[in-house]
Design a protein around this motif. Sequence first.
Motif, PDB file in Angstrom:
ATOM      1  N   LEU A 195       0.837  -1.209   0.000  1.00 22.39           N
ATOM      2  CA  LEU A 195       0.000   0.000   0.000  1.00 22.39           C
ATOM      3  C   LEU A 195       0.871   1.258   0.000  1.00 22.39           C
ATOM      4  O   LEU A 195       0.628   2.198  -0.760  1.00 22.39           O
ATOM      5  N   HIS A 196       1.896   1.257   0.846  1.00 22.73           N
ATOM      6  CA  HIS A 196       2.801   2.420   0.902  1.00 22.73           C
ATOM      7  C   HIS A 196       3.505   2.643  -0.434  1.00 22.73           C
ATOM      8  O   HIS A 196       3.647   3.784  -0.877  1.00 22.73           O
ATOM      9  N   GLU A 197       3.950   1.572  -1.061  1.00 26.99           N
ATOM     10  CA  GLU A 197       4.612   1.718  -2.372  1.00 26.99           C
ATOM     11  C   GLU A 197       3.654   2.325  -3.395  1.00 26.99           C
ATOM     12  O   GLU A 197       4.026   3.193  -4.180  1.00 26.99           O
ATOM     13  N   CYS A 198       2.413   1.843  -3.376  1.00 22.09           N
ATOM     14  CA  CYS A 198       1.422   2.338  -4.349  1.00 22.09           C
ATOM     15  C   CYS A 198       1.168   3.831  -4.155  1.00 22.09           C
ATOM     16  O   CYS A 198       1.043   4.583  -5.137  1.00 22.09           O
ATOM     17  N   LEU A 199       1.106   4.250  -2.887  1.00 21.48           N
ATOM     18  CA  LEU A 199       0.730   5.643  -2.622  1.00 21.48           C
ATOM     19  C   LEU A 199       1.887   6.616  -2.853  1.00 21.48           C
ATOM     20  O   LEU A 199       1.768   7.816  -2.600  1.00 21.48           O
ATOM     21  N   LYS A 200       3.002   6.087  -3.387  1.00 15.60           N
ATOM     22  CA  LYS A 200       4.069   6.969  -3.890  1.00 15.60           C
ATOM     23  C   LYS A 200       3.815   7.338  -5.354  1.00 15.60           C
ATOM     24  O   LYS A 200       4.513   8.182  -5.910  1.00 15.60           O
TER      25      LYS A 200
END
Lengths: 232, 232
Positions: free
Chosen positions: B201-206
């Motif tokens: 999720l964190h990677e996507c929200l970059k």
Amino acid sequence: MITKSNSKPRLYSFWRSSAAFRARIALNLKGISYDIIPVHLTKNGGAQFDPEYSEKNPTHLVPLFEDDLANIHQSLAIIEYLEETHPSPPLLPSSPGDRAWVRSLAMDIASDIHPINNVRVLRYLLKNLGCSIESKDIWYQHWVQLGLNSLEKQLSIDSRVGLFAYGDQPGLVEICLVPQLFNALNSGMDLSPYPTLVKILHECLKLPAFIDASWEKQIDAEGSNPSIPPQK
Amino acid sequence: MITKSNSKPRLYSFWRSSAAFRARIALNLKGISYDIIPVHLTKNGGAQFDPEYSEKNPTHLVPLFEDDLANIHQSLAIIEYLEETHPSPPLLPSSPGDRAWVRSLAMDIASDIHPINNVRVLRYLLKNLGCSIESKDIWYQHWVQLGLNSLEKQLSIDSRVGLFAYGDQPGLVEICLVPQLFNALNSGMDLSPYPTLVKILHECLKLPAFIDASWEKQIDAEGSNPSIPPQK
């Protein structure tokens, strides 16, 4: 280049499971020889929770398809895999727009009717929400009717419909539709509002691929197919 | 040969709909310019029941994608269509076995979590089955936890996982996962049992494709994105 598998694929299946029924029809339509490994979904709490099966399939659902190259636990993903590795006969049309139409109809069943009504959901309604059997049956029929109404509407007006949903060969729509109609009939639902769907069901049940995949033909069968209403 | 559409495609969407969110992410990842047409799913009984929309989409759900060649109403069918008509960047791996793995994970969310918990089902539990809000919330969390447990288990041990579920590029799994996690967070669920999913999720929200598709960036937004838990 697609590398073909050497040994016979295995399908973990339960005779009454709609999703397993879909995979069986697809394998039969493709003419692929496979071994069935029964997984009893209700006896002793369900063999889908046995450690060995849970290791292979953490979703605790059937079907599970295994060959030398893949281990796949979603029926539509299994069918797309069979389509890519064994293109003939095709289960999807050739143009992207028609493929999307066929996939949408299939997912109307596989995503928007079936998951709300499968064994685990109906069991949860009874055991955890304390629903009566009557409320559970109303729930079942509500979602099935909603879905079948929309399918009948879409299929009764589209010029792509022939003997089957897309032309005169069965494919992904029928693979999802026949198991869903078996379930609906078994629950006592009246299919007379859906003449187009019943007509397609009759066409499918002329074909060995569908007959051989049906409930009563399974090695783990504990009952017969539902009786099919006459075509109008 | 694939004939490309000439005019801008249209996506009928609702800011909070998980299925519409999936289609928005896919369109953004593909770099396709599109117009959003909002369909308010709750105001005045729901614009998905308006005659004009019902004619286009008899399922009364969102999203609906339209271009010069197709009218598609299932999010995963839209995404497969985009993949076939705009192959780059790919949202699926190239080998059939890996494609099946990715599709299975996506369908674990799109078929086995989301349909049991969308607006119409939760509304039916409250209004037709007379469930309390507490029972409805327990129902929601039960199915989401069951699904996320299985996804975390599958993704935490597979060697194909990189920054994202399949290697270092986002694709179909993230397209389904991020909207599902937004929903879970919004309902107050604790995501600490799912460190692999939170990391993805964190990677996507970059990435702008995910940010621009998110709730608060929509023209029909009525609220903010849920707050995202820190990565461990």
